[in-house]
Write a protein that holds these residues in place. Structure first.
Motif, PDB file in Angstrom:
ATOM      1  N   MET A   1     -84.266  -8.706   4.503  1.00 41.33           N
ATOM      2  CA  MET A   1     -84.368  -9.809   4.146  1.00 41.33           C
ATOM      3  C   MET A   1     -86.438  -9.936   3.765  1.00 41.33           C
ATOM      4  SD  MET A   1     -85.556 -11.916   6.352  1.00 41.33           S
ATOM      5  CE  MET A   1     -87.187 -12.344   5.653  1.00 41.33           C
ATOM      6  N   GLU A  45     -76.535  -5.229   8.710  1.00 39.62           N
ATOM      7  CA  GLU A  45     -76.446  -6.533   8.244  1.00 39.62           C
ATOM      8  C   GLU A  45     -75.587  -7.976   9.587  1.00 39.62           C
ATOM      9  OE1 GLU A  45     -77.973  -7.557   5.976  1.00 39.62           O
ATOM     10  OE2 GLU A  45     -78.217  -5.503   4.555  1.00 39.62           O
ATOM     11  N   ALA A  48     -78.226  -8.440  11.669  1.00 41.97           N
ATOM     12  CA  ALA A  48     -79.665  -9.530  11.818  1.00 41.97           C
ATOM     13  C   ALA A  48     -79.150 -10.571  11.207  1.00 41.97           C
ATOM     14  CB  ALA A  48     -79.570  -8.415   9.925  1.00 41.97           C
ATOM     15  N   PHE A  49     -77.483 -10.527  11.089  1.00 44.40           N
ATOM     16  CA  PHE A  49     -76.773 -12.067  11.682  1.00 44.40           C
ATOM     17  C   PHE A  49     -76.805 -13.065  12.853  1.00 44.40           C
ATOM     18  CE2 PHE A  49     -73.138 -14.196  12.214  1.00 44.40           C
ATOM     19  CZ  PHE A  49     -73.371 -15.924  11.551  1.00 44.40           C
ATOM     20  N   GLU A  75     -77.171 -12.985   5.058  1.00 44.35           N
ATOM     21  CA  GLU A  75     -76.654 -11.101   5.615  1.00 44.35           C
ATOM     22  C   GLU A  75     -75.712 -10.956   5.511  1.00 44.35           C
ATOM     23  OE1 GLU A  75     -79.363  -8.669   5.469  1.00 44.35           O
ATOM     24  OE2 GLU A  75     -81.246 -10.683   5.693  1.00 44.35           O
ATOM     25  N   LYS A  78     -72.978  -9.454   2.879  1.00 44.13           N
ATOM     26  CA  LYS A  78     -73.153  -8.970   2.188  1.00 44.13           C
ATOM     27  C   LYS A  78     -71.950  -7.866   2.873  1.00 44.13           C
ATOM     28  CE  LYS A  78     -78.271  -9.539   1.398  1.00 44.13           C
ATOM     29  NZ  LYS A  78     -79.176  -8.638   2.284  1.00 44.13           N
ATOM     30  N   ASP A 127     -86.539  -5.593   9.662  1.00 38.60           N
ATOM     31  CA  ASP A 127     -85.422  -5.066   8.714  1.00 38.60           C
ATOM     32  C   ASP A 127     -85.598  -4.978   7.489  1.00 38.60           C
ATOM     33  OD1 ASP A 127     -84.225  -6.440  10.594  1.00 38.60           O
ATOM     34  OD2 ASP A 127     -83.635  -8.065   9.576  1.00 38.60           O
ATOM     35  N   ASP A 131     -84.647  -1.405   5.761  1.00 32.43           N
ATOM     36  CA  ASP A 131     -83.945  -1.748   4.416  1.00 32.43           C
ATOM     37  C   ASP A 131     -84.724  -0.527   3.656  1.00 32.43           C
ATOM     38  OD1 ASP A 131     -82.661  -3.799   5.208  1.00 32.43           O
ATOM     39  OD2 ASP A 131     -83.626  -5.065   3.789  1.00 32.43           O
ATOM     40  N   SER A 152     -76.894  -4.270  -1.166  1.00 29.26           N
ATOM     41  CA  SER A 152     -76.444  -5.114  -0.701  1.00 29.26           C
ATOM     42  C   SER A 152     -78.337  -4.675   0.306  1.00 29.26           C
ATOM     43  CB  SER A 152     -75.916  -3.644   0.720  1.00 29.26           C
ATOM     44  OG  SER A 152     -76.549  -2.685   1.064  1.00 29.26           O
ATOM     45  N   GLU A 155     -83.184  -8.665  -1.404  1.00 26.93           N
ATOM     46  CA  GLU A 155     -84.284  -9.635  -0.414  1.00 26.93           C
ATOM     47  C   GLU A 155     -83.350 -10.870  -0.577  1.00 26.93           C
ATOM     48  OE1 GLU A 155     -85.546 -12.531   0.754  1.00 26.93           O
ATOM     49  OE2 GLU A 155     -86.918 -12.527  -1.783  1.00 26.93           O
ATOM     50  N   THR A 156     -82.807 -11.865  -0.223  1.00 25.63           N
ATOM     51  CA  THR A 156     -81.754 -13.127   0.066  1.00 25.63           C
ATOM     52  C   THR A 156     -82.231 -14.009  -1.079  1.00 25.63           C
ATOM     53  OG1 THR A 156     -81.917 -13.667   2.047  1.00 25.63           O
ATOM     54  CG2 THR A 156     -80.201 -12.139   1.435  1.00 25.63           C
TER      55      THR A 156
END
Length: 245
Positions: A1, A45, A48-49, A75, A78, A127, A131, A152, A155-156
């Motif tokens: 992100m 991912e 990260a969640f 996250e 994905k 993160d 990435d 994947s 950035e969200t």
């Protein structure tokens, strides 16, 4: 992100055009490398969640809590496509993720944030470094797999929230900036160490980056340029947060 940015430039001069997908997958070493990479990203991912959900418990306001947990759900969303691609390759997604569970959790144990702002910086800087590293590796993949990896890692849409919160906090308490800058530098060191360890421990990933007779790879000069790009992007993130690099 990470903050919105241009599509990462493949290391032109460090590699030729990507290998044709179907032909590349027939190479068992290459296929194993792809499975490893997708497994690492997928577990990253999931991790990260989990971390963002935990960070939500430290949020000072309900607005902050909703924002950080929305990031967490993005996250997790994905993971499905990565698992789908692993199944297409004939791999068990959970078996593919398992080798990376220990190293990724170890990294997070070493870099557990002590407060809300350290958690925000970790989500943005730590993160982001991971990435960027995976994007660099993706430059050596077949087009279909490369596009999936890059997608994947997109950035969200919540980076502006992190930047706003950190900058506002530093403006209110300038001393916080020094502490967070030291924290971000520590995150960079730990993230680069973890990335190097993961590649070193996975023979297929090492072979992918080393290349072969019919596939370009990284020589020492190219490795140096890769780490220069990673360092430059880290400095950009630090500046975006209002921190000294």
């Amino acid at each position: 992100m990470t903050a919105s940015r241009e599509e990462p430039v493949s290391p032109v001069g460090d590699r030729d055009a990507a290998t044709d997908g179907p032909l590349a997958i027939q190479d068992p070493v290459y296929r194993e490398a792809v499975v490893d990479l997708l497994g690492a990203i997928a577990y990253g991912e999931i991790s990260a969640f989990e971390r963002l959900v935990e960070d939500g418990k430290l949020a000072p306001t309900l607005e902050d809590k909703v924002a950080i947990e929305t990031m967490a759900s993005a996250e997790f969303a994905k993971v499905g496509r990565l698992h789908e691609r692993l199944r297409v390759l004939g791999a068990d997604p959970f078996a593919a993720m398992t080798p990376f569970r220990g190293p990724i959790e170890e990294f997070h144990d070493y870099t557990a944030p002590s407060d809300w702002f350290e958690g925000l910086v970790k989500a943005y800087v730590g993160d982001g470094l991971a990435d960027d590293f995976y994007r660099e590796v993706a430059a050596y993949l077949d087009p279909g797999t490369r596009d999936l990896v890059v997608a994947s890692l997109e950035e969200t849409g919540h980076a502006a929230f992190v930047v706003d919160r950190v900058r506002s906090a530093i403006a209110a308490d300038p001393r916080l900036g020094g502490r967070l800058a030291l924290w971000a530098r520590r995150l960079m060191g730990e993230a680069l160490t973890q990335a190097q360890r993961v590649v070193a421990d996975r023979d297929a990933l090492s072979a992918l980056l080393a290349g072969g007779v019919d596939r370009p790879g990284l020589d020492l000069a190219a490795i140096g340029r890769m780490f220069t790009r990673l360092t430059e992007r880290h400095a950009e993130r630090m500046a975006e947060l209002g921190l000294a690099s």
